[in-house]
Design an enzyme around this catalytic site. Structure first.
Site, short mmCIF file in Angstrom:
data_model
loop_
_atom_site.label_atom_id
_atom_site.label_comp_id
_atom_site.label_asym_id
_atom_site.label_seq_id
_atom_site.Cartn_x
_atom_site.Cartn_y
_atom_site.Cartn_z
CE LYS A 189 -4.13 -1.75 2.41
NZ LYS A 189 -5.13 -1.22 1.48
CD GLU B 2 14.90 10.34 0.96
OE1 GLU B 2 15.68 9.57 0.39
OE2 GLU B 2 14.72 11.53 0.59
NE ARG C 224 10.49 -4.83 15.04
CZ ARG C 224 9.24 -4.64 15.45
NH1 ARG C 224 8.25 -5.29 14.88
NH2 ARG C 224 8.98 -3.80 16.45
NE ARG D 170 12.16 2.60 12.81
CZ ARG D 170 13.03 1.81 13.43
NH1 ARG D 170 14.23 1.61 12.94
NH2 ARG D 170 12.69 1.21 14.55
CG HIS E 91 5.45 5.80 17.44
ND1 HIS E 91 5.97 5.04 18.47
CD2 HIS E 91 6.52 6.33 16.82
CE1 HIS E 91 7.30 5.12 18.46
NE2 HIS E 91 7.65 5.92 17.47
CD GLU F 125 5.37 0.80 17.06
OE1 GLU F 125 5.22 1.38 18.15
OE2 GLU F 125 6.42 0.20 16.74
CB ALA G 176 15.65 6.86 16.58
#
Length: 218
Positions: A36, A54, A59, A93, A136, A155, A167
């Site tokens: 998507k 980018e 995972r 992410r 998030h 998530e 991070a």
């Protein structure tokens, strides 16, 4: 009856046949949402001549990490508790260039009719004490199997390249010191987080100026 999962401490209840089936569901959910996002990015490029994304990382959380999280929150290590209480078993992410892209991407995902947004935590507008910044979302989407439809939680973390760099370093430091890094290192990290926020703001301003010049030429 419950069976221990390969010594990890997770127990499989009678209503779930195999751990492989659980893994299948979360991996399938990641594949669906990744597709998507790729389509949305390609569409954005076609319409606006610009790619907001980018790259994307996906995972499924390791069983050992799931067990630790359940125990940390006071829950027994069962499949039922895993599905009910651990929201980041499947994680994706999304890394983008500018802070404005973060909210644009979040909106595009929210507008997908088969995706239900369960919770949102905006650590960009409200950074953590450490300086951590990211956006998030916990979403639920249907996974279509041969004999049923299963809603699976994923998530989604959306952040800039600079936020992701910070991070990643913070995670390495906290892992190295088992969450008890020296105060001067934590202080330095917090200062770096502010530098990252300032950099993101300046880069966004510069990009907006460049785009405005391009629009005038057209």
């Amino acid at each position: 009856m419950e069976l221990d999962l390969a010594g990890t401490g997770i127990k499989i209840s009678d209503d779930i046949n195999t751990w492989e089936e659980v893994s299948l569901l979360y991996n399938a959910a990641l594949k669906q949402i990744t597709t998507k996002i790729e389509i949305l990015n390609e569409e954005f490029q076609e319409v606006h001549r610009y790619n907001p994304i980018e790259h994307v990382k996906a995972r499924v959380k390791a069983p050992e990490s799931i067990v630790k999280k359940l125990k940390r929150n006071g829950y027994e290590s069962t499949i039922g508790n895993m599905v009910r209480y651990v929201n980041d078993i499947a994680g994706i992410r999304i890394i983008c260039s500018f802070t404005s892209d973060i909210y644009r991407i979040a909106e595009m995902i929210s507008n997908q009719k088969d995706i239900q947004v369960l919770t949102v935590k905006d650590y960009i507008m409200n950074p953590k004490n450490s300086g951590y910044r990211s956006y998030h979302m916990i979403v639920s989407l249907p996974v279509y199997l041969s004999d049923r439809i299963v809603n699976v939680k994923v998530e989604i973390q959306i952040r800039t390249v600079a936020m992701d760099f910070w991070a990643s370093l913070e995670h390495k430091i906290q892992y190295k010191f088992e969450g008890k890094a020296p105060s001067h290192i934590n202080s330095e990290l917090t200062q770096c987080a502010q530098m990252v926020a300032d950099l993101d703001a300046r880069m966004l301003s510069l990009n907006e100026e460049i785009q405005a010049v391009g629009e005038k030429k057209e």
